[in-house]
Design a protein around this motif. Structure first.
Motif, short mmCIF file in Angstrom:
data_model
loop_
_atom_site.label_atom_id
_atom_site.label_comp_id
_atom_site.label_asym_id
_atom_site.label_seq_id
_atom_site.Cartn_x
_atom_site.Cartn_y
_atom_site.Cartn_z
N TYR A 41 0.83 -1.22 0.00
CA TYR A 41 0.00 0.00 0.00
C TYR A 41 0.86 1.25 0.00
CZ TYR A 41 -3.51 3.39 1.65
OH TYR A 41 -4.34 4.48 1.78
N TRP A 42 1.95 1.24 0.76
CA TRP A 42 2.79 2.43 0.88
C TRP A 42 3.32 2.89 -0.47
CZ3 TRP A 42 7.68 2.56 -0.99
CH2 TRP A 42 8.35 1.34 -1.18
N TYR A 43 3.51 1.95 -1.40
CA TYR A 43 3.98 2.32 -2.74
C TYR A 43 2.82 2.76 -3.63
CZ TYR A 43 5.68 1.87 -7.55
OH TYR A 43 5.98 2.14 -8.86
N TRP A 44 1.78 1.93 -3.69
CA TRP A 44 0.71 2.19 -4.65
C TRP A 44 -0.13 3.41 -4.31
CZ3 TRP A 44 1.31 0.51 -9.22
CH2 TRP A 44 1.96 -0.70 -9.45
N VAL A 45 -0.20 3.80 -3.04
CA VAL A 45 -1.04 4.93 -2.68
C VAL A 45 -0.56 6.23 -3.34
CG1 VAL A 45 0.18 5.63 -0.57
CG2 VAL A 45 -2.33 5.93 -0.74
N TRP A 46 0.71 6.29 -3.69
CA TRP A 46 1.19 7.46 -4.45
C TRP A 46 1.58 7.10 -5.88
CZ3 TRP A 46 6.26 7.38 -6.21
CH2 TRP A 46 7.13 6.45 -5.60
N LEU B 128 -7.30 6.00 -1.53
CA LEU B 128 -7.12 5.78 -0.10
C LEU B 128 -7.77 4.49 0.39
CD1 LEU B 128 -7.65 9.42 1.24
CD2 LEU B 128 -5.49 8.23 0.85
N SER B 129 -8.70 3.96 -0.38
CA SER B 129 -9.43 2.76 0.04
C SER B 129 -8.55 1.54 0.22
CB SER B 129 -10.54 2.43 -0.96
OG SER B 129 -9.98 1.90 -2.16
N GLY B 130 -7.43 1.50 -0.49
CA GLY B 130 -6.57 0.31 -0.44
C GLY B 130 -7.05 -0.80 -1.35
N LEU B 131 -8.16 -0.56 -2.07
CA LEU B 131 -8.69 -1.56 -3.00
C LEU B 131 -8.29 -1.24 -4.43
CD1 LEU B 131 -12.27 -1.95 -1.46
CD2 LEU B 131 -10.31 -3.50 -1.20
N SER B 132 -7.40 -0.26 -4.59
CA SER B 132 -6.91 0.12 -5.91
C SER B 132 -5.40 0.16 -5.89
CB SER B 132 -7.48 1.48 -6.33
OG SER B 132 -8.86 1.44 -6.51
#
Length: 388
Positions: A296-301, A337-341
């Motif tokens: 998540y830490w990578y994909w969120v940005w 932000l959902s973490g589902l993307s």
């Protein structure tokens, strides 16, 4: 400044992605992170046509945007450009993108009883059971699968028909968006939308077209628009985030739109599928697979870096305090932000990303910015072998 920040974001996402993949491969299938695909410079039979169409749009697009037949011309040109981009990867890859064991068409032959399929749909979403749906079917409500079943029933089965259908429907966004925002000056930028790389061919390209038409209909006929957007949320769970755009489009006539959408929800409920049940189970399925390992830490940005490539330099330059852009931005922020993307957002976010181009209508030096859009689309399609 926005372009500099976007460029640095893309560069950082590429470099960090390469480092992660070199050490533990947790990005999974995203060797060309932040894009889902592989670094593989290539040309194909679609290369000359894509370059020629891009050149003509840059040269004549702003002028033709004011033509009386601007909308049909734009639709035909966008369809041709999208198809040409797809042909850079070749015909065989184009017609097999929706036929793999993870895709919708894999399940179509097994749907012999539609009412029974709908009643039992939710139970087959979780993985690790004998009758689990394939990845893409399990990850979406039944409307997506029903679409391809319907194509098959009317004699348009197989990968070629499905991929062409996605391109034809997806290109409708080029007509729907300018009608909704009431500004044809955006047309050439929509034709050269870098996101077209993923319209040909993915089911999300089809979702893009349906969603854009639904938003446009809300501005004229709220009840009908509500029905179309109600159908949208049964194509993809994430399309419930079209709500901010829907509110902008419908204004004070929201009651009619809600009534239309609820009619679709009620129809599926009566048929045996309750949307909320499916949504809860799809979250379980997501974390049974690669969603659990993608960081998540990578994909969120990094998702935002992929978005920058989807909307292109003109889309970034045109970002402003416009109601359509703000609404699309809210939808994208919520999805991110959902973490589902985590990854693949270059196709998943197409129905939201297209509205970020609303501000391109106000750009000066349009031919310069159209050239930047064309270069972005062509560069991505020639340097990366995308999965869609």
């Amino acid at each position: 400044m926005r372009l500099v920040i976007a460029g640095l974001l893309v560069a950082a996402a590429v470099i960090v992605g390469l480092v992660i993949n070199a050490h533990d491969q947790n990005l999974i299938y995203a060797a060309a992170a932040p894009l889902f695909g592989n670094w593989q410079p290539h040309v194909g039979p679609g290369t000359p046509a894509a370059v020629l169409i891009a050149f003509l749009v840059v040269a004549k697009g702003p002028e033709l945007a004011q033509h009386r037949w601007a909308l049909p011309i734009a639709y035909a040109t966008a369809t041709a450009f999208t198809f040409s981009l797809a042909m850079i990867d070749g015909w065989n890859r184009f017609i097999t993108r929706l036929t793999t064991e993870d895709e919708y068409l894999h399940e179509v032959p097994g749907v012999t009883d539609i009412p029974a399929m709908l009643r039992g749909f939710a139970a087959r979403i979780p993985d690790f059971q004998p009758d689990s749906w394939t990845t893409h079917v399990s990850g979406h409500p039944p409307g997506a699968l029903l679409t391809f079943v319907a194509l098959d029933r009317i004699g348009l089965g197989g990968g070629a028909a499905a991929s062409i259908f996605c391109v034809l429907v997806g290109s409708l966004a080029v007509v729907a968006v300018p009608k909704a925002v009431n500004d044809n000056a955006v047309l050439p930028f929509l034709v050269l939308f870098p996101g077209a790389v993923w319209v040909g061919a993915s089911a999300d390209g089809m979702f893009l077209g349906v969603a854009a038409v639904g938003i446009y209909l809300l501005t004229r006929w709220p009840l009908l628009g509500g029905v179309v957007l109600g159908w949208c949320v049964f194509l993809s769970y994430g399309l419930v985030l079209l709500a901010p755009l829907a509110i902008v489009a419908v204004g004070r006539r929201i009651g009619w739109a809600v009534a239309g959408a609820l009619a679709v929800v009620a129809a599926f409920a009566l048929a045996g599928f309750w949307w909320l049940d499916g949504y809860e189970l799809v979250k379980v399925r997501y974390y049974q697979g690669i969603g659990a390992t993608r960081p998540y830490w990578y994909w969120v940005w990094a998702n935002l870096a992929a978005l920058a490539l989807v909307i292109g330099p003109a889309g970034i330059k045109g970002l402003r305090r416009d109601k359509w852009i703000v609404a699309a931005g809210l939808a994208i922020l919520a999805a991110d932000l959902s973490g589902l993307s985590k990854a693949e957002t270059e196709r998943i976010w197409l129905p939201f990303a297209i509205w970020l181009l609303a501000g391109t209508a106000k750009l000066s030096h349009q031919k310069r910015w159209l050239t930047a859009q064309a270069v972005t689309a062509l560069a991505v399609n020639h340097l990366v072998l995308t999965n869609w």
